[in-house]
Design a protein around this motif. Structure first.
Motif, PDB file in Angstrom:
ATOM      1  N   ALA A 272      37.958  29.205  37.252  1.00  0.00           N
ATOM      2  CA  ALA A 272      39.328  29.421  37.731  1.00  0.00           C
ATOM      3  C   ALA A 272      40.340  29.072  36.652  1.00  0.00           C
ATOM      4  CB  ALA A 272      39.565  28.587  38.980  1.00  0.00           C
TER       5      ALA A 272
ATOM      6  N   SER B 123      40.270  31.597  33.857  1.00  0.00           N
ATOM      7  CA  SER B 123      40.800  32.920  34.196  1.00  0.00           C
ATOM      8  C   SER B 123      42.311  32.915  34.309  1.00  0.00           C
ATOM      9  CB  SER B 123      40.152  33.514  35.446  1.00  0.00           C
ATOM     10  OG  SER B 123      39.623  32.554  36.252  1.00  0.00           O
ATOM     11  N   ILE B 124      42.917  31.758  34.537  1.00  0.00           N
ATOM     12  CA  ILE B 124      44.375  31.764  34.556  1.00  0.00           C
ATOM     13  C   ILE B 124      44.942  31.588  33.151  1.00  0.00           C
ATOM     14  CG2 ILE B 124      44.918  29.317  34.989  1.00  0.00           C
ATOM     15  CD1 ILE B 124      46.424  32.024  37.131  1.00  0.00           C
ATOM     16  N   VAL B 125      44.244  30.810  32.323  1.00  0.00           N
ATOM     17  CA  VAL B 125      44.715  30.623  30.950  1.00  0.00           C
ATOM     18  C   VAL B 125      44.520  31.910  30.142  1.00  0.00           C
ATOM     19  CG1 VAL B 125      44.411  29.310  28.821  1.00  0.00           C
ATOM     20  CG2 VAL B 125      44.264  28.153  31.021  1.00  0.00           C
ATOM     21  N   MET B 126      43.341  32.518  30.272  1.00  0.00           N
ATOM     22  CA  MET B 126      43.100  33.785  29.562  1.00  0.00           C
ATOM     23  C   MET B 126      43.150  34.901  30.606  1.00  0.00           C
ATOM     24  SD  MET B 126      40.156  32.452  26.998  1.00  0.00           S
ATOM     25  CE  MET B 126      39.328  31.216  27.927  1.00  0.00           C
ATOM     26  N   ASN B 127      41.997  35.504  30.909  1.00  0.00           N
ATOM     27  CA  ASN B 127      41.924  36.408  32.049  1.00  0.00           C
ATOM     28  C   ASN B 127      40.499  36.382  32.544  1.00  0.00           C
ATOM     29  OD1 ASN B 127      40.331  38.381  30.643  1.00  0.00           O
ATOM     30  ND2 ASN B 127      42.193  39.016  29.604  1.00  0.00           N
TER      31      ASN B 127
END
Lengths: 414, 289
Positions: free
Chosen positions: B252, B255-259
């Motif tokens: 999680a 995925s928010i820092v990168m994708n």
């Protein structure tokens, strides 16, 4: 070999020699075999019945076979029946190529109908070009292709987005959030969307791609909540689209304020998403099952009585269906003793036909002039068409690439 | 900051699903040393059982849970009796056999029920969100987290507080000596395999309202579950729980820092590094094999 055939070939070779067009490959392919010499006309049907894309492709298979059955029941073409030869490429591009080769060489098919994904089409493309045969591809796709051996029946980026994007900006706003699966189609569509947004003063607040089959969208939904875009511009396909929509609905994000606008969602996906979760969101496509026209009524009715009342038709199965009719119409224009794939192609160019979506036209670049529509999903799982293009839209496979154009002579670079 | 909290919740939600799947896998591996590659198909069977119970018997997802557990456990029990039991002396062959079983189940569902995605209605009383400030938590996901904790607790009790659990632990520690004491290892194995399968079935039932129910749905999930088992240390209940949390949260966060795509790559790279330095996982159990 019959005497007449022999003379015909000698004559043909002679003509080629005179015009100076004689080349070794042309001579070889010219004398290889006669097409449709028997009592029927063999055509290849190459949709996956097993594997990952079987979910969609079996509906294309069904629609194509239904059209063939209808034509045969009607007496066939030139008194000959169409003989479908079905192969199952099992969702694997290499197998598509192999089966296409088999259909074109061994079975002497005058045309092959198949493929849903771009990767499988691209696997067949070199075969179709090498054998100088014809491959009919019913799916919407990303463009940037200009083969003289593929008949493209689906919508291109300009046919899906030209009426959609201005309408979205006017009705919802300028902030777009792009989400798609990580492959060529979403990237090309988003690329074209950015061009339109630049012209219209819109902006992209976030663009992201998730792996194929990705199914947990909590992070994406959190980011959407934080960004508060006006439109979720989705090119997610299949299971990812289903999972995303269900989770979007479970998170209680409001479709009136932040609708998901999909280029890929059809009645098939909505059936799995559930009408309740899909309701209020939009799709852009040339055909929806709920479109009102006598041709569509007939199409849907026949389809349901043949395959079951709970079945749905959608924008790809419609094309899989009308392409068989385009093929038939082209055949009718040809001399029954001289049917060749290239003859069929040339006869098909410029031809119009009443399809379920409206009157369509085959462009010289072998793509199809279509009737773009924008529809809103309803709780009963059907789409209500709320915006329809006033005119038939020309296919432009290189719309996002100025200086390149796909024409009847192939790709032209300025 | 809101995004971080929301993301922590997203990670927790993902972790809870992973945990239920991985628990079954970890128990089966921990007990029998069988790497069950058909585990994803048990998840899928659970989802389809839920769909069938809802469509034909009108049961909700939550009401259907016990029945789904029993149905998939029964399927697991039969597979254990018929195939896996004959291969205990050949661990490598069990990998091949369970892989094959997985393919058979997947194709059987595809041929029998059809390849298109099925719709399962989520429970009505769990729609909506719990909102605390800007932290928005889906009620259904909260329920799944609570249920995962319940299952973890129940499994722990089963392993440590029941006679069956004692026998199971004895067999894990040393099968031959246990059999000398009159424990029927084969029976223990069958029940364990069925229990693991049943847990997978429950996971399948719980994810149907969120995911897409198709014959291949288990394949992707089982890869994540294997990662959890490897990171957690084979055969360790608490290790599995901790690893599920860790992987859920890290996924999680990344995925928010990168994708999501890069996040996934980063998680896999992290796991490769981790097993380089801790080859037996975070919490290896000290059993003799």
């Amino acid at each position: 070999m019959k005497r007449r055939d022999f003379l015909g070939r000698v004559g043909a070779a002679g003509t080629m020699g005179l015009t100076g067009a004689l080349s070794v490959p042309a001579l070889l392919s010219g004398s290889r075999h006669a097409y449709a010499a028997g009592d029927d006309i063999p055509i290849g049907v190459l949709f996956s019945l097993t594997g990952a894309v079987a979910v969609v492709e079996h509906t294309l298979h069904d629609a194509a076979l239904m059209a063939i059955a209808e034509i045969n029941a009607d007496g066939g073409v030139h008194g000959k029946q169409l003989r479908p030869i079905v192969e199952d490429p099992a969702s694997d591009p290499a197998t598509y190529a192999d089966r296409a080769r088999r259909l074109m060489i061994r079975d002497k098919c005058v045309s092959v109908f198949g493929s849903y994904t771009s990767s499988s089409r691209q696997a067949v493309l070199p075969i179709a070009e090498q054998r100088n045969n014809l491959y009919w591809y019913p799916t919407l796709y990303e463009g940037r292709e200009c083969s003289r051996n593929i008949m493209y029946g689906g919508a291109l980026a300009n046919q899906q987005q030209d009426i959609l994007i201005p309408w979205l900006i006017e009705n919802f706003g300028k902030k777009f959030y792009m989400i798609g699966n990580n492959y060529v189609y979403p990237k090309e569509e988003n690329n074209y969307c950015r061009i339109l947004l630049n012209e219209l003063g819109g902006e992209v607040v976030h663009e992201e791609y998730v792996p194929m089959g990705h199914s947990d969208f909590s992070s994406v939904i959190n980011r959407i909540r934080a960004e508060q875009p006006d439109v979720i511009f989705s090119t997610l396909v299949g299971d990812s689209d289903v999972a995303f929509s269900r989770q979007y609905h479970a998170a209680e994000l409001n479709p009136d304020k932040m609708p998901i606008v999909s280029l890929t969602r059809s009645e098939v996906e909505v059936k799995a998403i559930g009408g309740e979760a899909a309701a209020g969101h939009f799709s852009s496509a040339p055909y929806f099952m709920g479109h009102e026209s006598p041709e569509n009524e007939r199409f849907v009715e026949n389809y349901r009585s043949r395959y079951g009342g709970d079945q749905v038709t959608h924008f790809v199965s419609e094309a899989a269906y009308f392409q068989i009719y385009q093929f038939k119409a082209a055949l009718e224009k040809l001399d029954p003793d001289n049917i060749t794939p290239i003859g069929i192609r040339d006869a098909a160019m410029g031809m119009t036909m009443k399809a379920p979506q409206g009157e369509i036209l085959i462009d010289d670049n072998l793509h199809t002039h279509l009737w773009p529509k924008v529809a809103q999903w309803q709780a009963d799982g059907q789409a209500k068409v709320i915006l329809q293009s006033e005119e038939r839209v020309t296919p432009k496979p290189y719309a996002a690439y100025p200086g390149q154009e796909c024409t009847g002579e192939g790709l032209v670079k300025a | 900051m809101d995004v971080v909290f929301n993301q922590v919740f997203a990670g927790l939600s993902f972790a809870s699903i992973l945990l239920i799947i991985a628990l079954g896998l970890a128990i089966i591996y921990g007990t029998m040393g069988v790497i069950n590659l058909a585990h994803g198909e048990f998840v899928m069977l659970g989802a389809y059982a839920t769909w069938a119970l809802q469509t034909y018997a009108g049961l909700g997802v939550v009401t259907a849970l016990p029945l789904v557990f029993l149905a998939v456990a029964a399927a697991g029990w039969i597979i254990e009796k018929v195939i896996v039991q004959r291969l205990y002396a050949r661990p490598l062959d069990t990998i091949l056999a369970t892989w094959g079983i997985g393919i058979i189940i997947q194709q059987a569902v595809r041929l029998g029920i059809g390849p298109d995605s099925r719709f399962v209605q989520g429970p009505q009383w769990l729609t909506g969100n719990l909102q605390i400030g800007n932290l928005v938590m889906s009620n259904y996901r909260l329920f799944v987290i609570a249920f995962a904790i319940f299952i973890l607790g129940a499994t722990w009790l089963l392993m440590t507080r029941t006679e069956f659990g004692m026998k199971l632990r004895a067999v894990i520690q040393n099968r031959n000596i246990s059999e000398c004491y009159g424990i029927k290892a084969e029976k223990v194995y069958s029940v364990t395999f069925a229990y693991g399968a049943g847990l997978a079935g429950i996971a399948g039932a719980l994810i149907t309202p969120l995911f897409s129910t198709i014959p291949t749905m288990g394949t992707g999930l089982v890869v994540d579950a294997f990662l959890v088992v490897i990171v957690g240390g084979l055969g360790s209940l608490m290790g599995t729980a901790a690893a599920a949390m860790l992987i859920g949260e890290v996924t999680a966060l990344f995925s928010i820092v990168m994708n999501d795509t890069l996040g996934r790559i980063a998680v896999l790279a992290g796991i490769i590094l981790l097993i380089r330095f801790r080859p037996r996982g975070l919490f290896p159990s000290d059993t003799r094999r």
